[in-house]
Design a protein around this motif. Structure first.
Motif, mmCIF file in Angstrom:
data_model
loop_
_atom_site.group_PDB
_atom_site.id
_atom_site.type_symbol
_atom_site.label_atom_id
_atom_site.label_comp_id
_atom_site.label_asym_id
_atom_site.label_seq_id
_atom_site.Cartn_x
_atom_site.Cartn_y
_atom_site.Cartn_z
ATOM 1 N N ARG A 1 38.759 66.382 24.443
ATOM 2 C CA ARG A 1 37.690 66.230 23.454
ATOM 3 C C ARG A 1 36.543 65.399 24.028
ATOM 4 O O ARG A 1 36.774 64.359 24.651
ATOM 5 N N LEU A 2 35.318 65.833 23.787
ATOM 6 C CA LEU A 2 34.120 65.054 24.032
ATOM 7 C C LEU A 2 33.411 64.893 22.699
ATOM 8 O O LEU A 2 32.972 65.881 22.102
ATOM 9 N N VAL A 3 33.312 63.653 22.243
ATOM 10 C CA VAL A 3 32.704 63.352 20.949
ATOM 11 C C VAL A 3 31.441 62.531 21.198
ATOM 12 O O VAL A 3 31.509 61.413 21.712
ATOM 13 N N VAL B 1 36.767 70.548 24.031
ATOM 14 C CA VAL B 1 36.098 70.697 22.740
ATOM 15 C C VAL B 1 35.010 69.633 22.652
ATOM 16 O O VAL B 1 35.290 68.437 22.725
ATOM 17 N N SER B 2 33.777 70.076 22.517
ATOM 18 C CA SER B 2 32.638 69.160 22.500
ATOM 19 C C SER B 2 31.936 69.238 21.156
ATOM 20 O O SER B 2 31.658 70.335 20.661
ATOM 21 N N CYS B 3 31.631 68.090 20.578
ATOM 22 C CA CYS B 3 30.955 68.080 19.284
ATOM 23 C C CYS B 3 30.122 66.816 19.137
ATOM 24 O O CYS B 3 30.310 65.836 19.861
ATOM 25 N N MET C 1 38.972 57.204 25.835
ATOM 26 C CA MET C 1 37.885 56.292 26.194
ATOM 27 C C MET C 1 36.893 56.211 25.043
ATOM 28 O O MET C 1 36.473 57.239 24.509
ATOM 29 N N VAL C 2 36.527 54.987 24.677
ATOM 30 C CA VAL C 2 35.477 54.766 23.683
ATOM 31 C C VAL C 2 34.367 53.961 24.350
ATOM 32 O O VAL C 2 34.600 52.850 24.829
ATOM 33 N N VAL C 3 33.192 54.531 24.377
ATOM 34 C CA VAL C 3 32.036 53.852 24.975
ATOM 35 C C VAL C 3 31.368 52.999 23.901
ATOM 36 O O VAL C 3 31.075 53.487 22.811
ATOM 37 N N GLY C 4 31.143 51.735 24.211
ATOM 38 C CA GLY C 4 30.571 50.832 23.216
ATOM 39 C C GLY C 4 31.616 50.367 22.237
ATOM 40 O O GLY C 4 31.477 50.549 21.027
ATOM 41 N N ILE D 1 40.328 62.199 25.897
ATOM 42 C CA ILE D 1 39.343 62.033 24.825
ATOM 43 C C ILE D 1 38.257 61.072 25.290
ATOM 44 O O ILE D 1 38.549 59.959 25.733
ATOM 45 N N LEU D 2 37.012 61.495 25.181
ATOM 46 C CA LEU D 2 35.871 60.629 25.458
ATOM 47 C C LEU D 2 35.002 60.562 24.212
ATOM 48 O O LEU D 2 34.470 61.579 23.757
#
Length: 345
Positions: free
Chosen positions: A166-168, A232-234, A30-33, A114-115
């Motif tokens: 992943r949380l980016v 994994v959050s960054c 998922m890609v926000v924006g 993945i977010l």
């Protein structure tokens, strides 16, 4: 620990960053924006990797459909796995409805791997949302946190010991400049209410503070996730880019001129170059080193020194507590998710 360095800034801005690639054929991303700027470019890179599902969020249905067409064209993708979804971070109701729809329509089958929480805004004038929060504080921070927490069960569901989710969160080197406004923070009755006040600071400072809050949130979240972590959050900083971030500055000729000149003077990157650190954080193979950290130019970098001071740590803990308390009133799922998936201090 680190401080902003103008020499390091230009050294990084002049770099040509690598295009990271990964095996995401079985993953939901998922890609926000996703419709403009670095969000669009990151979505294009990820779409070319052919994920099982690519959720592309935009503020309204029209932008969603247009973005899907752009992604299909630029990625050479038939669009079968590209799912556009409307999401407006200036509205808590929109975030809550988005999370409910994601779950109810079985789009979360097998979880979310993945977010990329990219959407953000920068405005000149003090503006409040319908939820009575200053718009940058809500869009860049509060709604981002609300979305991240509501998506946490799906991220955990998709995780495995060999491949954590992943949380980016897309932050900025501007977080270094947000620190100066926190000199008297220990005396504030409320962190969020103080920052929300119209008299607190100007628009540029508000943007930088919102970016600092993002870095602190990710560090606090990472400290509360189990070890080994399922997510994994960054935070990442894409550099100064020619993008649509400053679209709300376009009303007056002198602001347009200033933004254009700043792009030249400060060697602005293309949105494609800026997106590459987002993609690296999403699919790069050194995820353990990324957890809880801040990335710049596809490398783990140093957050501002203040974050590691006694005052900075105390501020960060207060921010976490106030944020969870505030969002728990917005959505009753928040305290349950925090209790179930995060460690309690």
């Amino acid at each position: 620990m680190g401080k902003f360095s103008i020499v390091q800034y230009f050294r990084e801005q002049w770099q040509t960053l690598p295009i990271c690639s990964g095996d995401v054929g079985s993953k939901a991303v998922m890609v926000v924006g996703s419709n403009v700027g670095i969000g669009l470019e990151a979505s294009v890179h990820l779409a070319r990797m052919r994920p099982r599902l690519l959720f592309a969020t935009c503020r309204d249905e029209e932008k969603c459909e247009r973005t899907r067409e752009v992604l299909m064209e630029r990625a050479g993708n038939d669009g079968a796995g590209i799912i556009p979804m409307p999401l407006d971070l200036s509205s808590f109701d929109s975030v809550r409805a988005f999370a409910a729809t994601f779950t109810a329509e079985a789009r979360s089958d097998h979880g979310l791997d993945i977010l990329v929480a990219n959407a953000g805004t920068s405005v000149q004038e003090y503006t409040r949302t319908d939820d009575d929060w200053e718009v940058m504080l809500q869009v860049n921070y509060l709604s981002m946190v609300l979305l991240s927490i509501l998506m946490l069960p799906h991220l955990v569901e998709a995780s495995s010991s060999e491949s954590p989710s992943r949380l980016v969160v897309v932050s900025s080197f501007g977080h270094h400049f947000g620190v100066g406004n926190l000199k008297h923070a220990a005396k504030w009755k409320s962190v969020l209410e103080t920052i929300n006040d119209e008299e607190f600071c100007n628009g540029v400072d508000r943007y930088n503070i919102s970016k600092l809050l993002q870095v602190m949130f990710v560090r606090e979240l990472a400290a509360r996730l189990p070890n080994p972590t399922p997510v994994v959050s960054c935070t990442v900083q894409p550099g100064f880019c020619r993008s649509n971030l400053f679209r709300d500055f376009d009303g007056k000729w002198y602001t347009r001129t200033f933004v254009s000149l700043a792009g030249v003077l400060f060697s602005a990157r293309t949105s494609d170059q800026g997106s590459r650190t987002l993609v690296h954080a999403a699919v790069g193979d050194d995820e353990t080193a990324m957890h809880g950290r801040y990335l710049s130019s596809c490398q783990v970098a140093e957050e501002d020194d203040y974050i590691f001071t006694t005052g900075g740590k105390a501020f960060s803990e207060r921010l976490w507590t106030e944020t969870i308390d505030t969002l728990s009133k917005v959505d009753g799922r928040v305290p349950d998710i925090v209790k179930q998936y995060l460690r309690v201090d």
